[in-house]
Design a protein around this motif. Structure first.
Motif, PDB file in Angstrom:
ATOM      1  N   SER A 211       0.711  -1.369  -0.046  1.00 34.52           N
ATOM      2  CA  SER A 211      -0.264  -0.280   0.079  1.00 34.52           C
ATOM      3  C   SER A 211       0.812   1.127   0.298  1.00 34.52           C
ATOM      4  O   SER A 211       2.047   1.306   0.184  1.00 34.52           O
ATOM      5  CB  SER A 211      -0.615   0.001   0.962  1.00 34.52           C
ATOM      6  OG  SER A 211       0.006   0.038   2.485  1.00 34.52           O
ATOM      7  N   ARG A 232      -6.439   1.709   2.109  1.00 34.05           N
ATOM      8  CA  ARG A 232      -6.952   1.284   0.908  1.00 34.05           C
ATOM      9  C   ARG A 232      -5.957   1.841  -0.392  1.00 34.05           C
ATOM     10  O   ARG A 232      -5.404   2.767  -0.450  1.00 34.05           O
ATOM     11  CB  ARG A 232      -8.177   1.953   0.503  1.00 34.05           C
ATOM     12  CG  ARG A 232      -7.962   3.168   0.955  1.00 34.05           C
ATOM     13  CD  ARG A 232      -9.596   3.588   2.125  1.00 34.05           C
ATOM     14  NE  ARG A 232      -9.136   4.646   1.126  1.00 34.05           N
ATOM     15  CZ  ARG A 232      -9.182   6.031   2.170  1.00 34.05           C
ATOM     16  NH1 ARG A 232      -9.009   5.535   3.771  1.00 34.05           N
ATOM     17  NH2 ARG A 232      -9.431   7.188   2.410  1.00 34.05           N
ATOM     18  N   PRO A 233      -6.489   0.468  -1.394  1.00 36.40           N
ATOM     19  CA  PRO A 233      -7.484  -0.850  -1.322  1.00 36.40           C
ATOM     20  C   PRO A 233      -5.860  -1.870  -0.904  1.00 36.40           C
ATOM     21  O   PRO A 233      -6.904  -3.220  -0.608  1.00 36.40           O
ATOM     22  CB  PRO A 233      -7.679  -0.256  -2.725  1.00 36.40           C
ATOM     23  CG  PRO A 233      -6.543   0.208  -3.443  1.00 36.40           C
ATOM     24  CD  PRO A 233      -6.475   0.816  -2.396  1.00 36.40           C
ATOM     25  N   ARG A 235      -3.991  -4.278   0.870  1.00 37.82           N
ATOM     26  CA  ARG A 235      -3.441  -3.815   2.190  1.00 37.82           C
ATOM     27  C   ARG A 235      -2.872  -5.720   2.793  1.00 37.82           C
ATOM     28  O   ARG A 235      -3.317  -6.801   3.261  1.00 37.82           O
ATOM     29  CB  ARG A 235      -4.857  -4.354   3.300  1.00 37.82           C
ATOM     30  CG  ARG A 235      -5.997  -3.600   2.773  1.00 37.82           C
ATOM     31  CD  ARG A 235      -7.359  -3.234   4.037  1.00 37.82           C
ATOM     32  NE  ARG A 235      -6.768  -2.735   5.138  1.00 37.82           N
ATOM     33  CZ  ARG A 235      -7.569  -1.738   5.975  1.00 37.82           C
ATOM     34  NH1 ARG A 235      -7.878  -0.722   5.185  1.00 37.82           N
ATOM     35  NH2 ARG A 235      -7.144  -1.515   6.597  1.00 37.82           N
TER      36      ARG A 235
END
Length: 383
Positions: A211, A232-233, A235
């Protein structure tokens, strides 16, 4: 967060000269407006009574960068051993004191501009804490330019080694993994890397589709190191074996290899440190979602929500057979370790808890927005 050694609790703070500060529990993209003169301080308190034994100013002046409204200029947790307490204030220096408050040494590491690398106008301040290992103080300093990990002599502050990192800003504290040989694991956006803590030599590298913000601190036991991030998105969360060496990157469809026991692209925490206890891994998310996994396989055991509308920055801690989760709304939630989530108690508090509690003996130390609290079982004949 508070740290405890013997009969003293150490905390740091950055005191603004402005009448009001723009603090918030949300996670805005923008920077705080308060760039007035500050004092970066360390305080030693009596662990039994809370009395302030001594206070020292490490640095005074205008901040070199802006910060996030959710961040302070002293978000880093100090490190302590039998000889000294060390505080890292990012762009405002690395300093050490004796347990009696005698200044030992201080070093200026330059400006560490930590912010959103897609738009450098967003400056969020630093948060990576120092660690003490043997006779070294080790720091991770990832910024818009010249990211590095470095070690300093704990007694004198003299540089021992420095290793440059091809990294963008991150906020994770490095982990000293006590395996043979020891490994220093540093989270990052472009890669998770492990170094020899004695020399700074790169031991292994896990290039990631990570991320775009890496803030969660790795954790480990003797079997696996757990590291990931969760903006996000994407993880990601990885379980790395102590035998890992060289490039342990995963292919586009691979979830494991010789160095990585298992991985997931969807369960990593944003900035909250996971917790290993026995054969379970616990992961708390800022939204209040709380999950447990089997440590060796990554299989999910349960997924629940803690608190109605509660949000979290502090990491979960264990005392005895209890889990303690301190929230931004001031409540501390108490649950049971095990294969299902059982909420035992919700303890409402008077102020937000952003820092991870410290557990020592029969006492839990909680750093709130305005106070340091010590909570313990009352004496049998006491109030």
């Amino acid at each position: 967060s508070p740290v405890v050694w013997g009969d003293q609790v150490f905390v740091t703070t950055a005191v603004s000269s402005a009448e009001t500060t723009d603090f918030g529990t949300a996670s805005p993209m923008s920077s705080a407006e308060d760039v007035s003169s500050h004092r970066w301080e360390i305080h030693a308190l009596d662990a039994e009574t809370g009395e302030v034994r001594w206070s020292r100013v490490a640095y005074e002046g205008e901040p070199r960068t802006k910060r996030s409204p959710k961040n302070s200029y002293a978000s880093e947790t100090p490190a302590v051993d039998a000889e000294r307490v060390v505080a890292f204030f990012g762009s405002h220096g690395l300093s050490a004191w004796s347990h009696d408050g005698e200044p030992l040494w201080s070093r200026d590491l330059g400006t560490i501009d930590s912010g959103f690398f897609f738009d450098p106008d967003y400056q969020w301040g630093t948060a990576s804490s120092p660690i003490l290992w043997r006779d070294l103080v080790i720091v991770q300093a990832d910024g818009q330019e010249e990211s590095f990990v470095a070690a300093f002599d704990a007694a004198t502050g003299e540089p021992r080694w420095r290793t440059d990192r091809d990294e963008v800003p991150s906020w994770s504290t490095p982990l000293l993994w006590d395996v043979d040989p020891p490994q220093l694991i540093a989270n990052g956006v472009r890669a998770v890397r492990a170094y020899d803590p004695a020399t700074g030599e790169l031991l292994w590298e896990l290039p990631t589709d990570n991320s775009v913000i890496a803030a969660a601190t790795p954790v480990a036991n003797e079997e696996l190191a757990i590291v990931g991030s969760g903006y996000r998105p994407l993880r990601p969360l990885y379980a790395v074996r102590p035998s890992a060496r060289g490039d342990i990157g995963l292919g586009p469809d691979a979830q494991s290899n010789a160095g990585v026991a298992w991985s997931s692209k969807s369960v990593g925490p944003y900035y909250i440190t996971p917790l290993i206890h026995g054969d379970q891994l616990y992961v708390l998310y800022e939204s209040g979602v709380f999950s447990s996994f089997y440590l060796l396989t990554g299989e999910r055991i349960y997924r629940t929500r803690v608190g109605s509308g509660a949000t979290f920055s502090a990491s979960p801690v264990v005392a005895g057979d209890r889990l303690y989760l301190a929230s931004e709304n001031g409540s501390v939630y108490v649950g049971v370790l095990g294969l299902e989530w059982v909420l035992l108690e919700t303890n409402p508090g008077p102020e937000p808890f952003m820092a991870t509690p410290a557990v020592v003996g029969d006492t839990i130390y909680l750093r709130g927005r305005h106070h340091l609290w010590a909570v313990r079982e009352p004496e049998p004949d006491g109030p």
